[in-house]
Scaffold this motif. Sequence first.
Motif, PDB file in Angstrom:
ATOM      1  N   LYS A  39     -54.946  10.533 -47.709  1.00  0.00           N
ATOM      2  CA  LYS A  39     -54.991  10.715 -49.440  1.00  0.00           C
ATOM      3  C   LYS A  39     -55.212  12.267 -49.475  1.00  0.00           C
ATOM      4  N   SER A  40     -54.705  12.805 -50.366  1.00  0.00           N
ATOM      5  CA  SER A  40     -54.827  14.218 -50.836  1.00  0.00           C
ATOM      6  C   SER A  40     -55.401  14.554 -52.109  1.00  0.00           C
ATOM      7  N   SER A  41     -56.288  15.426 -52.295  1.00  0.00           N
ATOM      8  CA  SER A  41     -56.827  15.591 -53.676  1.00  0.00           C
ATOM      9  C   SER A  41     -55.793  16.110 -54.702  1.00  0.00           C
ATOM     10  N   TRP A  42     -55.150  17.003 -54.244  1.00  0.00           N
ATOM     11  CA  TRP A  42     -54.146  17.769 -55.038  1.00  0.00           C
ATOM     12  C   TRP A  42     -52.973  17.352 -55.279  1.00  0.00           C
ATOM     13  N   LEU A  43     -52.329  16.366 -54.444  1.00  0.00           N
ATOM     14  CA  LEU A  43     -51.131  15.700 -54.505  1.00  0.00           C
ATOM     15  C   LEU A  43     -51.129  14.780 -55.427  1.00  0.00           C
ATOM     16  N   LYS A  44     -50.143  14.805 -56.592  1.00  0.00           N
ATOM     17  CA  LYS A  44     -49.960  13.628 -57.615  1.00  0.00           C
ATOM     18  C   LYS A  44     -49.010  13.018 -57.474  1.00  0.00           C
TER      19      LYS A  44
END
Length: 153
Positions: A39-44
């Motif tokens: 998971k990445s908090s910035w990647l949408k």
Amino acid sequence: MKRNIPICMLVFLVASAGAQSRPDFSGTWKQNMEKSPTKSSWLKSYVNRIELQDANLKVTTTTVGDRGERTYERTYVIGTEQKSQDREGDQFTANVKWEGNVLVFETVEKEHNTILTSKEVWALSDDGKILTKNIHRSGPRGESDQTYVLEKQ
């Protein structure tokens, strides 16, 4: 009169059959954020447009994140070591090769006095609808593993 197939023709037929059995990663692939363990908090959004023809591979990546949309392109010749340098002077050596039915990307980055390595393995599901990317990175900050699940669009 018996006809014998010349050995070179037989080798060509066997090689062609082997090449045809490799998966074709061509197409547009979008990461399924829920199914990807990493998971990445910035990647949408993360999308790859992949073009694979013979040994020529072109990957166009588009990401959408907190800082907007970015697109970049990489080209490879499978089975050929390639060297490049970015704007900051970092040197990259990339080698893409087939290992059975998976495509393996091995990259070494020389950044000043630091060496970073990565090994990325692409595997296609039997139905050709899921592309799984497993990435192992190592460098001065340790090692990390990431897995991304992309669905064919």
